[in-house]
Design an enzyme around this catalytic site. Structure first.
Site, mmCIF file in Angstrom:
data_model
loop_
_atom_site.group_PDB
_atom_site.id
_atom_site.type_symbol
_atom_site.label_atom_id
_atom_site.label_comp_id
_atom_site.label_asym_id
_atom_site.label_seq_id
_atom_site.Cartn_x
_atom_site.Cartn_y
_atom_site.Cartn_z
ATOM 1 N N ASN A 102 0.873 -1.363 0.032
ATOM 2 C CA ASN A 102 0.144 0.633 -0.337
ATOM 3 C C ASN A 102 1.334 1.766 -0.112
ATOM 4 O O ASN A 102 2.102 1.275 -0.551
ATOM 5 C CB ASN A 102 -0.974 0.221 1.599
ATOM 6 C CG ASN A 102 -0.275 0.261 2.653
ATOM 7 O OD1 ASN A 102 0.274 0.590 3.066
ATOM 8 N ND2 ASN A 102 -0.057 -1.135 3.360
ATOM 9 N N ASP A 148 -4.170 -6.389 5.737
ATOM 10 C CA ASP A 148 -4.790 -7.705 6.667
ATOM 11 C C ASP A 148 -4.535 -8.751 5.814
ATOM 12 O O ASP A 148 -5.334 -9.930 6.671
ATOM 13 C CB ASP A 148 -6.161 -6.436 6.192
ATOM 14 C CG ASP A 148 -6.438 -6.055 7.182
ATOM 15 O OD1 ASP A 148 -5.531 -5.807 8.028
ATOM 16 O OD2 ASP A 148 -6.785 -4.803 6.154
ATOM 17 N N LYS A 178 9.192 -16.044 -11.395
ATOM 18 C CA LYS A 178 8.092 -15.159 -11.611
ATOM 19 C C LYS A 178 6.873 -16.290 -12.440
ATOM 20 O O LYS A 178 7.064 -17.188 -13.487
ATOM 21 C CB LYS A 178 9.363 -13.711 -12.488
ATOM 22 C CG LYS A 178 7.985 -13.494 -13.063
ATOM 23 C CD LYS A 178 8.879 -12.107 -13.828
ATOM 24 C CE LYS A 178 7.945 -11.173 -14.663
ATOM 25 N NZ LYS A 178 8.880 -10.806 -16.482
HETATM 26 O O1 PMT Z 1 3.116 6.105 6.442
HETATM 27 P P1 PMT Z 1 2.540 7.415 6.177
HETATM 28 O O2 PMT Z 1 2.078 7.434 4.557
HETATM 29 O O3 PMT Z 1 3.045 8.919 6.659
HETATM 30 O O4 PMT Z 1 0.905 7.362 6.495
HETATM 31 C C1 PMT Z 1 0.554 7.444 7.695
HETATM 32 C C2 PMT Z 1 -0.623 6.067 7.861
HETATM 33 C C3 PMT Z 1 -2.271 6.758 7.478
HETATM 34 C C4 PMT Z 1 0.014 5.083 7.591
HETATM 35 C C5 PMT Z 1 -1.075 6.367 10.031
HETATM 36 O O5 PMT Z 1 -1.248 7.595 10.201
HETATM 37 C C6 PMT Z 1 -1.598 5.206 10.140
HETATM 38 O O6 PMT Z 1 -3.413 5.578 10.033
HETATM 39 N N1 PMT Z 1 -1.619 3.965 10.386
HETATM 40 C C7 PMT Z 1 -2.543 2.521 10.344
HETATM 41 C C8 PMT Z 1 -2.897 1.918 9.018
HETATM 42 C C9 PMT Z 1 -3.718 1.139 9.472
HETATM 43 O O7 PMT Z 1 -3.573 -0.308 9.331
HETATM 44 O O8 PMT Z 1 -5.310 0.835 10.181
HETATM 45 P P2 PMT Z 1 -5.173 -0.286 9.532
HETATM 46 O O9 PMT Z 1 -6.906 0.373 10.171
HETATM 47 O O10 PMT Z 1 -5.708 -1.201 9.379
HETATM 48 O O11 PMT Z 1 -5.300 -0.324 11.304
HETATM 49 C C10 PMT Z 1 -5.847 -0.558 12.751
HETATM 50 C C11 PMT Z 1 -4.258 -0.657 13.502
HETATM 51 O O12 PMT Z 1 -3.917 -2.103 13.572
HETATM 52 C C12 PMT Z 1 -2.946 -0.046 12.819
HETATM 53 O O13 PMT Z 1 -2.554 0.742 14.455
HETATM 54 C C13 PMT Z 1 -2.493 -1.542 12.501
HETATM 55 O O14 PMT Z 1 -0.943 -1.070 12.443
HETATM 56 C C14 PMT Z 1 -2.771 -1.899 13.279
HETATM 57 N N2 PMT Z 1 -2.589 -3.057 12.454
HETATM 58 C C15 PMT Z 1 -3.320 -3.904 11.164
HETATM 59 C C16 PMT Z 1 -3.674 -4.762 10.376
HETATM 60 C C17 PMT Z 1 -2.944 -6.048 11.508
HETATM 61 N N3 PMT Z 1 -2.961 -7.720 11.130
HETATM 62 N N4 PMT Z 1 -1.721 -5.608 12.337
HETATM 63 C C18 PMT Z 1 -2.051 -5.107 12.898
HETATM 64 O O15 PMT Z 1 -1.352 -4.020 13.620
#
Ligand code: PMT
Length: 396
Positions: free
Chosen positions: A210, A279, A289
């Site tokens: 991403n 996810d 490849k």
């Molecule tokens: O990197 P930048 O360009 O500066 O952008 C910053 C950002 C937008 C990436 C950052 O501010 C941000 O929001 N990060 C979290 C992005 C995210 O994946 O959010 P989520 O809603 O999908 O996940 C929720 C939380 O669970 C997050 O803390 C994530 O790190 C964590 N997570 C999610 C999925 C997973 N498999 N493991 C996790 O630990």
């Protein structure tokens, strides 16, 4: 960014080859907003002229204890009375010896002795001079006296020898000054943080990822380190410089990120999940490849572990901070994730505000409610998050 805005710094430049780098240091400190006043020793003036420093700092340069330009002829007192710090860079072995022993035979050493503000010293000398018993004693004495030593670094020296004794680069010294003035809100805390995107391989050359740039996480890691925390940053693939004082562990996939987080976790007080973790990952990653054909191709995905949820559900979890990146309904979704993962704090942002760019606009959600922060450059947002986090952490 004006991270030194409102700070008056006295920069002492002594007689070492690294004096030429002090010119760049003046430029960087000024760019960061500092009002820089240069004091040049006789030796320093043999390497770089006062005119250079005057042009770069926009202020008069001082060299003489008896300079008649000072209204009451008290340059040794007046110059530092309203200064926030004195930085001596480069500091020769000779000036370190004088400072350690309270000698005051020129303007700079007299200023240092008569100061009321902090003193920071960036040594620069040949490796044998640095390692000599006399310099070791002087450096130790300066530390005992509350002087902060910045460096020296190791590497090739002007004399051609290699070893410890190089002055830190101007960028590192400017960063050190910015860090010096930050309140140590997280002193004694150990923080593990995730950063950037993950990359889930489809074959050796393709993958699912991403557009997370890592800027928010690296900014937050820098802010935490400058607030006194010991920081381990488990980072997906991004090309950002590692902030000073931060330990970076590079990973690619979510599974690697999970392993690195759990390896770093013992003893951590705080875990912060900033990474945009994929996810899902492909069930099978092809060894070679995948060749193009006219046929349709399907990719079967399997869920990745949720690293943050796993950490938060440990029997004795660290203080867990999540991030929530949403494209709509920020409050509802962010607060929903906070509750579902049992997090004391989550930082919500809209992807259109925060993903990839230099600025961000976030809302903090905790047990007390929602705390919106103004849109700002990510390093500023990071400092505001640190300030809020510090109020929530249990006392030692
Ligand atoms: O990197 P930048 O360009 O500066 O952008 C910053 C950002 C937008 C990436 C950052 O501010 C941000 O929001 N990060 C979290 C992005 C995210 O994946 O959010 P989520 O809603 O999908 O996940 C929720 C939380 O669970 C997050 O803390 C994530 O790190 C964590 N997570 C999610 C999925 C997973 N498999 N493991 C996790 O630990």
């Amino acid at each position: 960014m004006n991270e030194l805005k409102g700070r008056k710094l006295v920069l002492g430049v002594t007689g070492g080859v690294a004096a030429y780098k002090a010119a760049e240091l003046v430029r960087l400190l000024g760019k960061a907003g500092a009002d820089v006043h240069v004091v040049l020793t006789e030796g320093g003036a043999r390497f770089v002229t006062a005119v250079t420093f005057q042009a770069l700092s926009g202020n008069p340069v001082w060299t003489d204890l008896w300079d008649p330009r000072m209204a009451n002829n008290m340059a040794h007192i007046d110059l530092t009375r309203d200064a926030d710090a004195i930085l001596v860079a480069p500091a020769t072995a000779d000036v370190m010896a004088k400072l350690a022993n309270g000698l005051a035979d020129d303007l700079l050493t007299t200023l240092c002795l008569a100061r009321e503000c902090p003193l920071l010293v960036a040594p620069a000398m040949n490796r044998q001079m640095w390692e000599s018993p006399a310099t070791r004693r002087n450096a130790a004495q300066l530390l005992v006296d509350g002087v902060e030593l910045l460096g020296p670094g190791a590497g090739e020296q002007a004399c051609g020898e290699v070893g410890l004794g190089r002055m830190l680069e101007p960028e590192a010294l400017c960063e050190a000054m910015i860090a010096f003035f930050q309140p140590k809100l997280l002193a004694g805390r150990r923080i593990v943080m995730t950063a950037g995107p993950t990359f889930e391989a489809i074959d050796p050359v393709r993958g699912i990822t991403n557009s997370s740039s890592g800027k928010m996480a690296y900014g937050l890691a820098r802010a935490c380190a400058q607030a006194g925390a010991e920081v381990t940053l488990v980072s997906g693939p991004v090309s950002l410089p590692v902030p000073a004082g931060v330990e970076r562990v590079g990973v690619r996939s979510a599974l690697e990120m999970r392993d690195a987080v759990f390896a770093a976790l013992p003893g951590a007080d705080v875990f912060i999940g900033v990474a945009a973790v994929a996810d899902y990952r492909p069930v099978n990653s092809a060894e070679h490849k995948i060749k193009k054909s006219g046929a349709e191709l399907s990719l079967t995905l399997t869920p990745n572990p949720d690293i943050l949820a796993e950490v938060a559900s440990l029997p004795q979890p660290p203080f867990c901070v999540g991030f929530a990146a949403e494209s709509r309904n920020l409050d509802e979704y962010a607060e929903g994730k906070r509750k579902a993962k049992k997090l004391p704090l989550i930082v919500g942002n809209l992807v259109q505000d925060g993903l990839g760019g230099d600025d961000n606009q976030v809302v903090l959600f905790d047990d007390q409610g929602r705390h919106p922060l103004p849109k700002a450059p990510k390093p500023d947002v990071a400092r505001a998050i640190v300030a809020h986090l510090a109020t929530l952490l249990p006392a030692f």
